[in-house]
Design a protein around this motif. Sequence first.
Motif, short mmCIF file in Angstrom:
data_model
loop_
_atom_site.label_atom_id
_atom_site.label_comp_id
_atom_site.label_asym_id
_atom_site.label_seq_id
_atom_site.Cartn_x
_atom_site.Cartn_y
_atom_site.Cartn_z
N MET A 1 0.85 -1.21 0.00
CA MET A 1 0.00 0.00 0.00
C MET A 1 0.88 1.25 0.00
SD MET A 1 -2.56 1.15 2.97
CE MET A 1 -1.21 1.94 3.81
N THR A 2 0.56 2.19 -0.85
CA THR A 2 1.31 3.45 -0.93
C THR A 2 0.31 4.59 -0.85
OG1 THR A 2 2.69 2.29 -2.54
CG2 THR A 2 3.09 4.63 -2.28
N GLY A 3 0.65 5.62 -0.09
CA GLY A 3 -0.25 6.78 0.05
C GLY A 3 -1.38 6.49 1.01
N SER A 4 -2.41 7.34 0.98
CA SER A 4 -3.50 7.15 1.92
C SER A 4 -4.85 7.53 1.31
CB SER A 4 -3.20 7.95 3.20
OG SER A 4 -4.21 8.88 3.48
N LEU A 5 -5.84 6.69 1.59
CA LEU A 5 -7.17 6.96 1.04
C LEU A 5 -7.80 8.17 1.74
CD1 LEU A 5 -9.12 6.02 -1.11
CD2 LEU A 5 -10.02 4.31 0.47
N GLU A 6 -7.42 8.40 2.99
CA GLU A 6 -7.92 9.59 3.70
C GLU A 6 -7.41 10.85 3.01
OE1 GLU A 6 -10.32 10.11 5.77
OE2 GLU A 6 -9.86 12.25 5.79
N GLN A 7 -6.13 10.83 2.58
CA GLN A 7 -5.59 12.00 1.87
C GLN A 7 -6.33 12.23 0.55
OE1 GLN A 7 -1.33 11.73 1.32
NE2 GLN A 7 -1.09 12.14 3.53
N VAL A 8 -6.63 11.13 -0.12
CA VAL A 8 -7.39 11.22 -1.37
C VAL A 8 -8.76 11.83 -1.08
CG1 VAL A 8 -8.58 9.83 -3.12
CG2 VAL A 8 -6.18 9.39 -2.62
N ALA A 9 -9.42 11.34 -0.02
CA ALA A 9 -10.76 11.85 0.34
C ALA A 9 -10.68 13.35 0.68
CB ALA A 9 -11.32 11.06 1.51
N GLN A 10 -9.62 13.74 1.39
CA GLN A 10 -9.46 15.16 1.74
C GLN A 10 -9.31 16.02 0.49
OE1 GLN A 10 -6.26 15.71 4.54
NE2 GLN A 10 -7.39 14.63 6.15
N ALA A 11 -8.48 15.56 -0.44
CA ALA A 11 -8.27 16.33 -1.68
C ALA A 11 -9.60 16.44 -2.43
CB ALA A 11 -7.21 15.65 -2.55
N ILE A 12 -10.38 15.37 -2.45
CA ILE A 12 -11.67 15.39 -3.16
C ILE A 12 -12.64 16.35 -2.47
CG2 ILE A 12 -13.71 13.99 -3.66
CD1 ILE A 12 -11.79 11.73 -4.48
N ARG A 13 -12.61 16.35 -1.14
CA ARG A 13 -13.50 17.29 -0.41
C ARG A 13 -13.12 18.74 -0.73
NH1 ARG A 13 -12.05 14.10 4.21
NH2 ARG A 13 -13.46 12.32 4.37
N ALA A 14 -11.82 18.98 -0.97
CA ALA A 14 -11.33 20.36 -1.13
C ALA A 14 -11.68 20.96 -2.50
CB ALA A 14 -9.82 20.39 -0.92
N TYR A 15 -11.88 20.12 -3.50
CA TYR A 15 -12.12 20.63 -4.86
C TYR A 15 -13.57 20.46 -5.26
CZ TYR A 15 -7.02 20.70 -5.40
OH TYR A 15 -5.68 20.94 -5.27
N ASN A 16 -13.95 21.20 -6.32
CA ASN A 16 -15.35 21.13 -6.76
C ASN A 16 -15.56 20.58 -8.16
OD1 ASN A 16 -17.08 21.95 -4.63
ND2 ASN A 16 -16.05 23.94 -4.74
N LYS A 17 -14.52 20.76 -9.02
CA LYS A 17 -14.74 20.39 -10.41
C LYS A 17 -13.66 19.39 -10.84
CE LYS A 17 -15.70 22.45 -14.87
NZ LYS A 17 -15.57 23.62 -15.73
N PHE A 18 -14.11 18.22 -11.28
CA PHE A 18 -13.16 17.13 -11.54
C PHE A 18 -13.27 16.58 -12.96
CE2 PHE A 18 -14.16 17.08 -7.07
CZ PHE A 18 -12.93 16.91 -6.46
N LEU A 19 -12.12 16.16 -13.45
CA LEU A 19 -12.08 15.32 -14.65
C LEU A 19 -11.56 13.96 -14.18
CD1 LEU A 19 -10.78 16.31 -18.14
CD2 LEU A 19 -9.99 14.19 -17.13
N ILE A 20 -12.23 12.90 -14.60
CA ILE A 20 -11.82 11.55 -14.19
C ILE A 20 -11.33 10.82 -15.44
CG2 ILE A 20 -12.60 9.34 -13.22
CD1 ILE A 20 -14.88 11.01 -11.82
N THR A 21 -10.15 10.21 -15.34
CA THR A 21 -9.66 9.47 -16.50
C THR A 21 -8.97 8.18 -16.07
OG1 THR A 21 -8.52 9.65 -18.62
CG2 THR A 21 -7.43 10.68 -16.72
N TRP A 22 -8.60 7.35 -17.07
CA TRP A 22 -8.06 6.01 -16.81
C TRP A 22 -7.11 5.66 -17.94
CZ3 TRP A 22 -13.63 6.65 -16.79
CH2 TRP A 22 -14.22 6.55 -18.07
#
Length: 333
Positions: A1-22
């Motif tokens: 495991m690398t990084g943290s899902l809580e950090q990801v959740a925090q970043a998502i809470r902080a922003y409003n407009k997203f582009l999702i790609t793969w």
Amino acid sequence: MTGSLEQVAQAIRAYNKFLITWHIDPDPDSVGSGLALQLALQAAGKEAVCVSPDPLGDWSRFLPGIESCKVFGGELGSALDVDAVIVEDCEPARCGGLVPYLQSGVPVINIDHHGTNRGFGEAFYIKPEAAATGEIIYELIAEYLQIPLSQPMAANLYAALAGDTGTFRYSNTNSRVLYIASELVRQGADPAETALHLYENRAYEEVDLIRAALDTLEISPRGDMSWITIHRAMLGENHWSGQQSEDVIRYPRMIRTVKLAIMFRELEPSRTKVSFRSRDNIDASRIAGLFGGGGHTYAAGCTLDMPLQEAKALVLETAARILASNSAEQSGG
Ligand code: AMP
Ligand code: MN
């Protein structure tokens, strides 16, 4: 495991407009995960759009929300004007035509389950123990962001889990995956309909291509390695979809003695895609890594800037050497 899902959740809470790609060659895990996340972010009052770096196969048409997904064709104008980009099911380098955009300074959030991904961007979470990226997205939506799962989100996440576990047959299938799948079915995902769309919804030409592909089946003298070759001429006018790779590579891997199944696919006269599926502790991601690719222990891939025949010779020789040294190690020799 690398990084943290809580950090990801925090970043998502902080922003409003997203582009999702793969990744290029999109599969049910990458697309289902992306659509579920888009729907969840929208349910939370945010703006989100999915942009695929490659065209989507017909198999994806049943996924709720797919009609809003854009395919990157060189320009997207204002769609690229977002607060942050979420790259899921791969590292940003595998996003094809979107790579320069991802390197342009836009904040990147990276969520993935490929062990060869070191993690990129201002927040990332790489969990190789996750059977599918959909498993991580489920945790993110339901447990971290605590957004209620709707039926369309559940249908997409179920397709993601089904896709990467071979519909709960591969060695990454465990009680956690089955628990999440059960929750998704409780929220309205339909296992039979998902399987129908993923496996029994091919055009005649696609099945005819399996026939031609089977004609190329070969096996090593020791029987431990078997491979199939897709020439460009076999495709005709048709586009190759990620699901077809699964249709075809299953045949060499079916053979009892085979520890490493390989599919060679000619992309261009001097570019060859190689897919690996393995078992019995043969690390396919290590073999793919030798050629600049990566993936998981038992499913990996790479692309070589070489004509088909040259790539085949090189990869088969390397793989045979690794299999031989592995079996020598196992017999204590
Ligand atoms: P494929 O060969 O495309 O069927 O991919 C098998 C697995 O390896 C999938 O999980 C892919 O996402 C992953 N994979 C394929 N190519 C690469 C690559 N160049 N780098 C990292 N992972 C890859
Ligand atoms: Mn995946």
